[in-house]
Design an enzyme around this catalytic site. Structure first.
Site, PDB file in Angstrom:
ATOM      1  N   TYR A  69     -13.349 -18.777   6.587  1.00 46.78           N
ATOM      2  CA  TYR A  69     -13.967 -17.701   6.214  1.00 46.78           C
ATOM      3  C   TYR A  69     -13.963 -16.447   7.206  1.00 46.78           C
ATOM      4  O   TYR A  69     -13.462 -15.324   6.994  1.00 46.78           O
ATOM      5  CB  TYR A  69     -15.473 -17.465   5.576  1.00 46.78           C
ATOM      6  CG  TYR A  69     -15.945 -16.270   5.064  1.00 46.78           C
ATOM      7  CD1 TYR A  69     -16.021 -16.356   3.649  1.00 46.78           C
ATOM      8  CD2 TYR A  69     -16.513 -15.525   5.787  1.00 46.78           C
ATOM      9  CE1 TYR A  69     -16.583 -15.155   3.011  1.00 46.78           C
ATOM     10  CE2 TYR A  69     -17.034 -14.282   5.199  1.00 46.78           C
ATOM     11  CZ  TYR A  69     -17.163 -14.101   3.628  1.00 46.78           C
ATOM     12  OH  TYR A  69     -17.703 -13.083   3.372  1.00 46.78           O
ATOM     13  N   PHE A 121       0.157   9.557  -4.429  1.00 44.79           N
ATOM     14  CA  PHE A 121       0.176   8.654  -5.820  1.00 44.79           C
ATOM     15  C   PHE A 121      -1.047   8.683  -6.553  1.00 44.79           C
ATOM     16  O   PHE A 121      -2.202   9.312  -6.443  1.00 44.79           O
ATOM     17  CB  PHE A 121       0.467   7.143  -4.983  1.00 44.79           C
ATOM     18  CG  PHE A 121       0.713   6.305  -6.131  1.00 44.79           C
ATOM     19  CD1 PHE A 121       1.981   6.597  -7.123  1.00 44.79           C
ATOM     20  CD2 PHE A 121       0.006   5.211  -6.676  1.00 44.79           C
ATOM     21  CE1 PHE A 121       2.504   5.824  -8.060  1.00 44.79           C
ATOM     22  CE2 PHE A 121       0.531   4.429  -7.515  1.00 44.79           C
ATOM     23  CZ  PHE A 121       1.660   4.568  -8.146  1.00 44.79           C
ATOM     24  N   ASP A 122      -0.719   8.094  -7.856  1.00 42.72           N
ATOM     25  CA  ASP A 122      -1.988   8.219  -8.969  1.00 42.72           C
ATOM     26  C   ASP A 122      -3.273   7.634  -8.281  1.00 42.72           C
ATOM     27  O   ASP A 122      -4.412   7.938  -8.486  1.00 42.72           O
ATOM     28  CB  ASP A 122      -1.573   7.576 -10.242  1.00 42.72           C
ATOM     29  CG  ASP A 122      -1.224   5.970 -10.330  1.00 42.72           C
ATOM     30  OD1 ASP A 122      -1.018   5.619  -8.841  1.00 42.72           O
ATOM     31  OD2 ASP A 122      -0.815   5.491 -11.289  1.00 42.72           O
ATOM     32  N   ASP A 211       0.809   7.239   3.964  1.00 42.20           N
ATOM     33  CA  ASP A 211       0.677   6.311   2.989  1.00 42.20           C
ATOM     34  C   ASP A 211       2.080   5.312   3.256  1.00 42.20           C
ATOM     35  O   ASP A 211       3.165   5.886   2.930  1.00 42.20           O
ATOM     36  CB  ASP A 211       0.501   6.822   1.659  1.00 42.20           C
ATOM     37  CG  ASP A 211       0.558   5.921   0.533  1.00 42.20           C
ATOM     38  OD1 ASP A 211       0.967   4.501   0.737  1.00 42.20           O
ATOM     39  OD2 ASP A 211       0.152   6.122  -0.364  1.00 42.20           O
ATOM     40  N   ALA A 213       3.190   2.766   2.017  1.00 47.38           N
ATOM     41  CA  ALA A 213       3.770   1.390   1.163  1.00 47.38           C
ATOM     42  C   ALA A 213       5.186   1.330   1.410  1.00 47.38           C
ATOM     43  O   ALA A 213       5.572  -0.040   1.144  1.00 47.38           O
ATOM     44  CB  ALA A 213       3.669   1.917  -0.385  1.00 47.38           C
ATOM     45  N   LYS A 254       4.417  -3.745  -1.448  1.00 44.62           N
ATOM     46  CA  LYS A 254       5.818  -3.020  -1.430  1.00 44.62           C
ATOM     47  C   LYS A 254       6.657  -3.787  -0.601  1.00 44.62           C
ATOM     48  O   LYS A 254       7.345  -4.766  -0.385  1.00 44.62           O
ATOM     49  CB  LYS A 254       5.807  -1.608  -1.485  1.00 44.62           C
ATOM     50  CG  LYS A 254       5.438  -1.046  -2.848  1.00 44.62           C
ATOM     51  CD  LYS A 254       4.105  -0.974  -3.003  1.00 44.62           C
ATOM     52  CE  LYS A 254       3.424  -0.228  -4.288  1.00 44.62           C
ATOM     53  NZ  LYS A 254       1.986  -0.446  -4.586  1.00 44.62           N
ATOM     54  N   HIS A 445      -2.738   5.944 -18.002  1.00 47.21           N
ATOM     55  CA  HIS A 445      -1.514   5.222 -18.296  1.00 47.21           C
ATOM     56  C   HIS A 445      -1.815   3.986 -18.444  1.00 47.21           C
ATOM     57  O   HIS A 445      -0.815   3.234 -19.195  1.00 47.21           O
ATOM     58  CB  HIS A 445      -0.509   5.895 -17.476  1.00 47.21           C
ATOM     59  CG  HIS A 445      -0.694   5.810 -15.787  1.00 47.21           C
ATOM     60  ND1 HIS A 445      -1.957   6.421 -15.260  1.00 47.21           N
ATOM     61  CD2 HIS A 445      -0.068   4.847 -14.797  1.00 47.21           C
ATOM     62  CE1 HIS A 445      -1.894   6.100 -14.041  1.00 47.21           C
ATOM     63  NE2 HIS A 445      -1.144   5.293 -13.860  1.00 47.21           N
TER      64      HIS A 445
HETATM   65  N1  PM9 Z   1       2.260   1.987  -6.515  1.00 47.72           N
HETATM   66  C1  PM9 Z   1       3.664   1.543  -8.231  1.00 47.72           C
HETATM   67  O1  PM9 Z   1       4.299   0.686  -9.202  1.00 47.72           O
HETATM   68  C2  PM9 Z   1       1.770   0.146  -8.154  1.00 47.72           C
HETATM   69  C3  PM9 Z   1       0.784   0.463  -9.049  1.00 47.72           C
HETATM   70  S1  PM9 Z   1       1.366   1.409 -10.812  1.00 47.72           S
HETATM   71  C4  PM9 Z   1       2.209   0.130 -11.654  1.00 47.72           C
HETATM   72  O2  PM9 Z   1       4.346   2.248  -7.594  1.00 47.72           O
HETATM   73  C5  PM9 Z   1       1.503   4.360  -3.132  1.00 47.72           C
HETATM   74  C6  PM9 Z   1       2.509   5.190  -2.770  1.00 47.72           C
HETATM   75  C7  PM9 Z   1       1.817   3.442  -4.159  1.00 47.72           C
HETATM   76  C8  PM9 Z   1       0.775   2.599  -4.726  1.00 47.72           C
HETATM   77  C9  PM9 Z   1       1.132   1.997  -5.737  1.00 47.72           C
HETATM   78  C10 PM9 Z   1      -0.381   2.514  -4.091  1.00 47.72           C
HETATM   79  C11 PM9 Z   1      -1.372   1.830  -4.373  1.00 47.72           C
HETATM   80  C12 PM9 Z   1      -0.497   3.506  -2.918  1.00 47.72           C
HETATM   81  N2  PM9 Z   1       0.377   4.292  -2.574  1.00 47.72           N
HETATM   82  O3  PM9 Z   1      -0.984  -1.018  -6.204  1.00 47.72           O
HETATM   83  O4  PM9 Z   1      -3.107  -0.654  -5.052  1.00 47.72           O
HETATM   84  O5  PM9 Z   1       2.991   3.381  -4.691  1.00 47.72           O
HETATM   85  O6  PM9 Z   1      -1.582  -2.023  -4.031  1.00 47.72           O
HETATM   86  O7  PM9 Z   1      -1.164   0.279  -4.085  1.00 47.72           O
HETATM   87  C13 PM9 Z   1       2.493   1.050  -7.626  1.00 47.72           C
HETATM   88  P1  PM9 Z   1      -1.695  -0.924  -4.871  1.00 47.72           P
END
Ligand code: PM9
Length: 454
Positions: A69, A121-122, A211, A213, A254, A445
């Site tokens: 843990y 991002f969304d 960000d 990713a 990613k 969505h």
């Molecule tokens: N992105 C994508 O498919 C997963 C969710 S929508 C199916 O592109 C950025 C630039 C992203 C992103 C997720 C996140 C959130 C933050 N920034 O999905 O929570 O492209 O790990 O990351 C998706 P998490």
């Protein structure tokens, strides 16, 4: 042609169910591809997030994971790997990218403050709004022109950024630069743009975050396209990118090539310490943060594999191959081809549909019927409603994203996608638009349902 730097040891079967069944499945899913079951899908291009194939090195690290843990040795492996790749010393694990946003925004945003970026991002936008903050996109104008060939279409407009900081620096929570720019077509950001945005932030005393990713894919584009980087390694470019930032949020799902995980990284201990209590509250103890020891180990290995040049060259080459074939077939795609996906211009492909009927989302539903391929909309549906007027936002870009998971599909799959889009093109005039039967209140969505407009 790019040759993969891997061979396949373990496979998962996929099956194309008959067209009649596909029609039933998508109707049952309320014409929302998120609500399909994976067994109903032939090629899944919904996302590149958490859908990656892990390496034998990742799987063997998983077997050695420490599930304690607190104080797990797997956390040390995770932290040391990330610090080596990013140069950041203080690492807070979280279970995925939006959890990083949740914690950081808890600490940095006060009601009414703005967060400036290229295109948020969304989930990023939703978390800013959840804290009653204001997300502001400052990407360069060319980003909204699908046809325009530009090396770094994900760049922030420095003039806009400077104006906003001059006018409103006290009310700016922080600046977040997304690399690559997902909502703008997976377009990269140049090193110069990262550096200059960071300098502006320093001048105005505002924190600058990435960000991250898709940081590795961004670095690959810098190496290919930006003067002065051709002879640098991806690892060096990555370190330089992060050197301009105060920290980063990261969905490890990613570019760290895992199925689950994330982190927030900080240059300074002070901000890390402020985030830790919220990490404990929302995600768990700071040596696991919502991840199992197995997840931590997979990231520790994957983040290093993600910056291998031969891997990136194949990965980005595969996406480019698909994009170029589609373009040759007369399918309107965002140019240049982005890092993780090919983005089809929904408004142009289904030009007979008004934007209120969600052309790109409609296209994704039809592509599933045509071929069993699941794509995703990054456009009008995802953009949601204006929080004040409650009207649907009408973004300049209404895109259907064909997102390529890492190390999962082969060239033959890409060719199948091209053939499917060609068939869809032949009957595109007959395609009817969609309207809501149920509209989900947050990140609509993912969960809304639709019917065809008569
Ligand atoms: N992105 C994508 O498919 C997963 C969710 S929508 C199916 O592109 C950025 C630039 C992203 C992103 C997720 C996140 C959130 C933050 N920034 O999905 O929570 O492209 O790990 O990351 C998706 P998490």
């Amino acid at each position: 042609m790019e040759v993969p730097n891997f061979k396949i040891k373990s496979v998962e079967g996929i099956k194309l169910i008959p067209r009649e069944e596909r029609i039933k499945s998508i109707e049952k899913a309320g014409l929302n591809v998120f609500l399909l079951k994976s067994d109903e899908i032939f090629i899944d291009l919904l996302t590149d997030s958490g859908t990656n194939a892990m390496s034998q090195e990742q799987w063997s690290a998983i077997m050695k994971a420490d599930e304690s843990y607190a104080g797990a040795r797997s956390f040390d492996n995770f932290k040391n790997s990330i610090s080596k790749v990013t140069g950041f010393e203080f690492i807070l694990p979280v279970h995925q990218g939006r959890a990083a946003e949740h914690i950081l925004d808890q600490v940095l945003i006060e009601e009414g403050q703005s967060v400036l970026g290229n295109i948020h991002f969304d989930t990023t936008e939703a978390h800013i709004q959840h804290r009653k903050g204001i997300p502001v996109n400052c990407v360069i104008e060319e980003a909204f022109d699908c046809e325009k060939e530009l090396d770094f279409k994900g760049n922030i407009c420095l003039k806009k950024l400077e104006k906003l900081l001059e006018k409103n620096k006290e009310n700016t929570a922080y600046v977040l630069h997304t690399v690559t720019c997902n909502s703008g077509g997976g377009q990269p950001v140049s090193m110069q743009n990262i550096r200059e945005a960071s300098e502006l932030c320093k001048k105005f005393g505002v924190l600058f975050f990435l960000d991250a990713a898709r940081f590795a894919e961004n670095a690959f584009f810098i190496k290919q396209r930006e003067k002065g980087f051709q002879n640098k390694s991806i690892a060096e470019i990555v370190l330089e990118m992060f050197s301009f930032a105060d920290g980063c949020t990261m969905s490890a799902k990613k570019d760290a090539i895992v199925n689950m995980g994330g982190f927030i990284a900080f240059r300074k201990k002070e901000l890390y310490e402020k985030c830790v209590p919220f990490g404990i509250l929302f995600e768990g103890f700071p040596t696991y943060g919502g991840m199992s020891g197995r997840d931590l180990e997979a990231v520790a290995v994957g983040i290093k594999e993600g910056i291998q040049e031969d891997y990136l060259s194949y990965r980005i080459g595969q996406v480019k191959y698909l994009g170029e074939k589609l373009s040759e077939a007369g399918i309107p795609v965002m140019k240049p081809i982005g890092g993780h996906a090919v983005f089809v211009d929904g408004k142009k492909f289904l030009e007979h549909l008004p934007q209120e009927q969600f052309p790109a989302h409609t296209l994704a539903a039809e592509l599933y019927i045509e071929s069993g391929i699941r794509a995703v909309e990054i456009g009008t549906l995802l953009a949601g409603r204006d929080p004040e007027t409650k009207e649907n936002k009408m973004p300049a870009l209404d895109l259907m994203r064909l997102t390529i998971p890492r190390r999962v599909y082969l060239q033959e799959h890409m060719d199948y996608i091209v053939e499917a889009m060609k068939k869809l093109k032949e009957r595109k005039e007959k395609i009817k638009g969609l309207k809501f039967t149920f509209e989900s209140p947050v990140l609509r969505h993912f969960w809304s349902k639709f019917e065809r407009v008569k």
